[in-house]
Design a protein around this motif. Structure first.
Motif, PDB file in Angstrom:
ATOM      1  N   GLY A 109      29.760  -0.353  -1.287  1.00  0.00           N
ATOM      2  CA  GLY A 109      30.221   0.950  -1.762  1.00  0.00           C
ATOM      3  C   GLY A 109      31.662   0.918  -2.233  1.00  0.00           C
ATOM      4  O   GLY A 109      32.224  -0.150  -2.463  1.00  0.00           O
ATOM      5  N   LYS A 110      32.246   2.087  -2.344  1.00  0.00           N
ATOM      6  CA  LYS A 110      33.621   2.238  -2.815  1.00  0.00           C
ATOM      7  C   LYS A 110      34.465   2.947  -1.751  1.00  0.00           C
ATOM      8  O   LYS A 110      33.931   3.664  -0.900  1.00  0.00           O
ATOM      9  CB  LYS A 110      33.653   3.073  -4.105  1.00  0.00           C
ATOM     10  N   ALA A 111      35.768   2.792  -1.848  1.00  0.00           N
ATOM     11  CA  ALA A 111      36.679   3.428  -0.888  1.00  0.00           C
ATOM     12  C   ALA A 111      36.564   4.948  -0.942  1.00  0.00           C
ATOM     13  O   ALA A 111      36.854   5.642   0.031  1.00  0.00           O
ATOM     14  CB  ALA A 111      38.114   2.988  -1.160  1.00  0.00           C
ATOM     15  N   SER A 112      36.118   5.478  -2.079  1.00  0.00           N
ATOM     16  CA  SER A 112      35.978   6.935  -2.229  1.00  0.00           C
ATOM     17  C   SER A 112      34.741   7.484  -1.520  1.00  0.00           C
ATOM     18  O   SER A 112      34.582   8.694  -1.375  1.00  0.00           O
ATOM     19  CB  SER A 112      35.913   7.300  -3.718  1.00  0.00           C
ATOM     20  N   PHE A 113      33.848   6.593  -1.059  1.00  0.00           N
ATOM     21  CA  PHE A 113      32.663   7.037  -0.317  1.00  0.00           C
ATOM     22  C   PHE A 113      33.101   7.617   1.030  1.00  0.00           C
ATOM     23  O   PHE A 113      34.152   7.260   1.563  1.00  0.00           O
ATOM     24  CB  PHE A 113      31.719   5.854  -0.041  1.00  0.00           C
ATOM     25  N   THR A 114      32.259   8.477   1.606  1.00  0.00           N
ATOM     26  CA  THR A 114      32.540   8.963   2.968  1.00  0.00           C
ATOM     27  C   THR A 114      32.221   7.836   3.957  1.00  0.00           C
ATOM     28  O   THR A 114      31.500   6.886   3.620  1.00  0.00           O
ATOM     29  CB  THR A 114      31.664  10.183   3.322  1.00  0.00           C
ATOM     30  N   GLU A 115      32.736   7.973   5.169  1.00  0.00           N
ATOM     31  CA  GLU A 115      32.447   6.953   6.195  1.00  0.00           C
ATOM     32  C   GLU A 115      30.941   6.889   6.472  1.00  0.00           C
ATOM     33  O   GLU A 115      30.384   5.810   6.685  1.00  0.00           O
ATOM     34  CB  GLU A 115      33.224   7.274   7.485  1.00  0.00           C
ATOM     35  N   GLU A 116      30.285   8.063   6.440  1.00  0.00           N
ATOM     36  CA  GLU A 116      28.831   8.112   6.689  1.00  0.00           C
ATOM     37  C   GLU A 116      28.065   7.340   5.617  1.00  0.00           C
ATOM     38  O   GLU A 116      27.135   6.581   5.918  1.00  0.00           O
ATOM     39  CB  GLU A 116      28.324   9.567   6.720  1.00  0.00           C
ATOM     40  N   GLN A 117      28.475   7.529   4.353  1.00  0.00           N
ATOM     41  CA  GLN A 117      27.801   6.822   3.245  1.00  0.00           C
ATOM     42  C   GLN A 117      27.975   5.310   3.377  1.00  0.00           C
ATOM     43  O   GLN A 117      27.022   4.547   3.204  1.00  0.00           O
ATOM     44  CB  GLN A 117      28.367   7.296   1.899  1.00  0.00           C
ATOM     45  N   LEU A 118      29.191   4.883   3.700  1.00  0.00           N
ATOM     46  CA  LEU A 118      29.454   3.446   3.846  1.00  0.00           C
ATOM     47  C   LEU A 118      28.667   2.876   5.028  1.00  0.00           C
ATOM     48  O   LEU A 118      28.101   1.786   4.941  1.00  0.00           O
ATOM     49  CB  LEU A 118      30.956   3.199   4.038  1.00  0.00           C
ATOM     50  N   THR A 119      28.607   3.628   6.125  1.00  0.00           N
ATOM     51  CA  THR A 119      27.861   3.167   7.304  1.00  0.00           C
ATOM     52  C   THR A 119      26.369   3.069   7.006  1.00  0.00           C
ATOM     53  O   THR A 119      25.709   2.100   7.397  1.00  0.00           O
ATOM     54  CB  THR A 119      28.116   4.108   8.507  1.00  0.00           C
ATOM     55  N   ASP A 120      25.832   4.060   6.293  1.00  0.00           N
ATOM     56  CA  ASP A 120      24.406   4.028   5.899  1.00  0.00           C
ATOM     57  C   ASP A 120      24.101   2.792   5.060  1.00  0.00           C
ATOM     58  O   ASP A 120      23.120   2.083   5.295  1.00  0.00           O
ATOM     59  CB  ASP A 120      24.054   5.266   5.046  1.00  0.00           C
ATOM     60  N   ASN A 121      24.940   2.557   4.051  1.00  0.00           N
ATOM     61  CA  ASN A 121      24.741   1.407   3.164  1.00  0.00           C
ATOM     62  C   ASN A 121      24.844   0.100   3.949  1.00  0.00           C
ATOM     63  O   ASN A 121      24.039  -0.819   3.769  1.00  0.00           O
ATOM     64  CB  ASN A 121      25.776   1.406   2.036  1.00  0.00           C
ATOM     65  N   PHE A 122      25.855   0.026   4.823  1.00  0.00           N
ATOM     66  CA  PHE A 122      26.075  -1.166   5.650  1.00  0.00           C
ATOM     67  C   PHE A 122      24.829  -1.450   6.501  1.00  0.00           C
ATOM     68  O   PHE A 122      24.323  -2.572   6.528  1.00  0.00           O
ATOM     69  CB  PHE A 122      27.299  -0.930   6.551  1.00  0.00           C
ATOM     70  N   GLN A 123      24.322  -0.412   7.186  1.00  0.00           N
ATOM     71  CA  GLN A 123      23.184  -0.588   8.085  1.00  0.00           C
ATOM     72  C   GLN A 123      21.920  -0.994   7.322  1.00  0.00           C
ATOM     73  O   GLN A 123      21.149  -1.836   7.773  1.00  0.00           O
ATOM     74  CB  GLN A 123      22.939   0.701   8.881  1.00  0.00           C
ATOM     75  N   THR A 124      21.725  -0.397   6.137  1.00  0.00           N
ATOM     76  CA  THR A 124      20.556  -0.739   5.305  1.00  0.00           C
ATOM     77  C   THR A 124      20.599  -2.210   4.929  1.00  0.00           C
ATOM     78  O   THR A 124      19.590  -2.916   4.958  1.00  0.00           O
ATOM     79  CB  THR A 124      20.545   0.138   4.029  1.00  0.00           C
ATOM     80  N   LEU A 125      21.794  -2.685   4.592  1.00  0.00           N
ATOM     81  CA  LEU A 125      21.949  -4.081   4.193  1.00  0.00           C
ATOM     82  C   LEU A 125      21.736  -5.025   5.370  1.00  0.00           C
ATOM     83  O   LEU A 125      21.018  -6.028   5.256  1.00  0.00           O
ATOM     84  CB  LEU A 125      23.340  -4.298   3.590  1.00  0.00           C
ATOM     85  N   ILE A 126      22.337  -4.696   6.505  1.00  0.00           N
ATOM     86  CA  ILE A 126      22.178  -5.535   7.701  1.00  0.00           C
ATOM     87  C   ILE A 126      20.699  -5.614   8.114  1.00  0.00           C
ATOM     88  O   ILE A 126      20.182  -6.683   8.457  1.00  0.00           O
ATOM     89  CB  ILE A 126      23.037  -4.998   8.877  1.00  0.00           C
ATOM     90  N   ASP A 127      19.990  -4.475   8.055  1.00  0.00           N
ATOM     91  CA  ASP A 127      18.557  -4.471   8.391  1.00  0.00           C
ATOM     92  C   ASP A 127      17.777  -5.405   7.476  1.00  0.00           C
ATOM     93  O   ASP A 127      16.896  -6.150   7.917  1.00  0.00           O
ATOM     94  CB  ASP A 127      17.982  -3.043   8.277  1.00  0.00           C
ATOM     95  N   ALA A 128      18.114  -5.370   6.175  1.00  0.00           N
ATOM     96  CA  ALA A 128      17.423  -6.229   5.196  1.00  0.00           C
ATOM     97  C   ALA A 128      17.707  -7.701   5.472  1.00  0.00           C
ATOM     98  O   ALA A 128      16.794  -8.547   5.433  1.00  0.00           O
ATOM     99  CB  ALA A 128      17.856  -5.861   3.780  1.00  0.00           C
ATOM    100  N   VAL A 129      18.954  -8.022   5.781  1.00  0.00           N
ATOM    101  CA  VAL A 129      19.327  -9.424   6.052  1.00  0.00           C
ATOM    102  C   VAL A 129      18.661  -9.902   7.347  1.00  0.00           C
ATOM    103  O   VAL A 129      18.190 -11.039   7.433  1.00  0.00           O
ATOM    104  CB  VAL A 129      20.872  -9.581   6.111  1.00  0.00           C
ATOM    105  N   ASN A 130      18.604  -9.042   8.351  1.00  0.00           N
ATOM    106  CA  ASN A 130      17.921  -9.410   9.601  1.00  0.00           C
ATOM    107  C   ASN A 130      16.439  -9.678   9.361  1.00  0.00           C
ATOM    108  O   ASN A 130      15.865 -10.619   9.908  1.00  0.00           O
ATOM    109  CB  ASN A 130      18.085  -8.291  10.645  1.00  0.00           C
TER     110      ASN A 130
END
Length: 230
Positions: free
Chosen positions: A176-197
């Motif tokens: 994401g981008k620095a302009s995203f909310t913390e919730e948006q960045l956390t959602d994206n992060f978790q989606t990616l980690i789940d996919a990698v796992n």
């Protein structure tokens, strides 16, 4: 390497000896993104894979719920009805053989992702030497070799990103981008980690996620506790 004042100030806010929880890491990285442009928030995952072995390779794609914040330019290799479908879905460039000299001889690379129908892979294969090193070669695992070009284009435009091991067995991806909310960045992060796992090769022994670092384009990295994400 000499770092600027801003970086040095930001680095003081990061405890190098600490492994952060995801929420806290996102908060610190976002706070440290103080550049005059909208910095990209990047994730670097060091894995326990040995990419020299075919059965320990990781390559896939996932749609981030909030996108990447970046407009992605898509080139589609297709013909006839499939070419029309790709254009209707929002592809930036669509073509076939005529694009070979443009890319090979004119060094034309005004695209970020390449999609191709399977029947066009013979054509695309001739560009392997130039597309391969740039990580632009279409691949069935990433969903970029497909007959459903319309869906591929729509998903990429919606925030689909590809993840893969580099030569040092690390995955580098934007979340994401620095302009995203913390919730948006956390959602994206978790989606990616789940996919990698989910993509963990069965041949990998020992610790799979060795280290996870979140950083902004210009800011210091923040280490996240991998044991809580496995």
């Amino acid at each position: 390497m000499k770092r600027g004042k801003k970086y040095q100030e930001a680095a003081k806010l990061v405890d190098r000896s600490k492994l952060y929880d995801t929420d806290e890491a996102v908060s610190v990285v976002k706070k440290n993104a103080t550049a005059k442009f909208d910095e990209t928030i990047e994730l670097h995952i060091r894995t326990g894979c040995d990419g020299r072995h075919a059965d320990q390779q990781i390559r896939g794609a996932v749609v981030l719920p909030h996108g990447t914040g970046k407009a992605t330019r898509i080139l589609v290799f297709a013909k006839d009805a499939k070419a029309e479908e790709a254009l209707a879905a929002g592809a930036d460039f669509v073509g076939g053989d005529e694009l070979i000299p443009k890319i090979q001889n004119e060094n034309w690379f005004e695209f970020d992702v390449v999609v191709a129908t399977p029947d066009m892979m013979g054509v695309v294969g001739r560009l392997g030497r130039v597309l391969g090193p740039k990580g632009l070669m279409p691949n069935p695992k990433a969903g970029t070799v497909t007959m459903d070009v319309a869906n591929a284009v729509k998903e990429i435009k919606a925030g689909k990103i590809e993840y893969r091991l580099d030569k040092t067995n690390i995955i580098h991806v934007p979340v994401g981008k620095a302009s995203f909310t913390e919730e948006q960045l956390t959602d994206n992060f978790q989606t990616l980690i789940d996919a990698v796992n989910k993509a963990k090769p069965s041949a990998v022994k020992g610790q799979y996620l060795k280290s996870i670092t979140l950083t902004s384009t210009m800011g210091p990295g923040v280490k996240i506790n991998p044991s809580k994400l496995a």
